[in-house]
Motif scaffolding. Structure first.
Motif, PDB file in Angstrom:
ATOM      1  N   GLN A  87      -0.735  -6.031   9.572  1.00  0.00           N
ATOM      2  CA  GLN A  87      -1.756  -6.036   8.346  1.00  0.00           C
ATOM      3  C   GLN A  87      -1.921  -4.551   7.885  1.00  0.00           C
ATOM      4  O   GLN A  87      -1.934  -4.523   6.609  1.00  0.00           O
ATOM      5  N   MET A  88      -1.819  -3.667   8.891  1.00  0.00           N
ATOM      6  CA  MET A  88      -2.029  -2.347   8.492  1.00  0.00           C
ATOM      7  C   MET A  88      -0.824  -1.715   7.826  1.00  0.00           C
ATOM      8  O   MET A  88      -0.909  -1.107   6.920  1.00  0.00           O
ATOM      9  N   ASP A  89       0.198  -2.317   8.238  1.00  0.00           N
ATOM     10  CA  ASP A  89       1.752  -1.709   7.678  1.00  0.00           C
ATOM     11  C   ASP A  89       1.535  -2.307   6.244  1.00  0.00           C
ATOM     12  O   ASP A  89       2.064  -1.499   5.284  1.00  0.00           O
ATOM     13  N   LEU A  91      -0.795  -2.802   4.319  1.00  0.00           N
ATOM     14  CA  LEU A  91      -1.919  -2.041   3.572  1.00  0.00           C
ATOM     15  C   LEU A  91      -1.121  -0.613   3.081  1.00  0.00           C
ATOM     16  O   LEU A  91      -1.638  -0.096   2.158  1.00  0.00           O
ATOM     17  N   SER A  92      -0.392  -0.016   4.220  1.00  0.00           N
ATOM     18  CA  SER A  92       0.150   1.102   4.068  1.00  0.00           C
ATOM     19  C   SER A  92       1.222   1.165   3.112  1.00  0.00           C
ATOM     20  O   SER A  92       1.460   2.228   2.279  1.00  0.00           O
ATOM     21  N   ALA A  93       1.925  -0.026   2.926  1.00  0.00           N
ATOM     22  CA  ALA A  93       3.009  -0.107   2.035  1.00  0.00           C
ATOM     23  C   ALA A  93       2.551  -0.262   0.777  1.00  0.00           C
ATOM     24  O   ALA A  93       3.255  -0.181  -0.422  1.00  0.00           O
ATOM     25  N   SER A  94       1.424  -0.578   0.414  1.00  0.00           N
ATOM     26  CA  SER A  94       1.054  -1.001  -0.780  1.00  0.00           C
ATOM     27  C   SER A  94       0.546   0.181  -1.667  1.00  0.00           C
ATOM     28  O   SER A  94      -0.048   1.211  -1.509  1.00  0.00           O
TER      29      SER A  94
END
Length: 94
Positions: A87-89, A91-94
């Motif tokens: 989920q953090m990945d 968020l980071s990709a967005s």
């Protein structure tokens, strides 16, 4: 008077053999008592070791159960962490 001397020697010899037999019986009785006591002591020690073995086996079974539980819990935590990292990945990709 020869026969009396032979009788005396025979009786002395017989008495000596009887005394040796009595001593032997006494020694054998003592040895038997000692061995009986040793057998009883060994039996008690065997019982104590057997009880200790049972307790060790029970403790081992409990520890195995606890270990399995901890492994399951670790697997669940790992899965949750992997989901959170995923989920953090996102968020980071967005």
């Amino acid at each position: 008077m020869e026969p009396i001397r032979e009788d005396d020697e025979f009786l002395a010899s017989l008495e000596e053999r009887i005394l040796k037999a009595v001593d032997l019986v006494a020694a054998l009785r003592k040895e038997n008592a000692d061995l009986t006591a040793k057998v009883a002591s060994t039996h008690q020690a065997k019982e104590a070791v057997g009880q200790s073995l049972v307790e060790s086996q029970q403790e081992t079974a409990a520890l195995r159960t606890e270990l399995d539980s901890l492994k399951t819990e670790r697997k669940q935590v790992r899965t949750r962490i992997e989901k959170l990292l995923g989920q953090m990945d996102l968020l980071s990709a967005s």
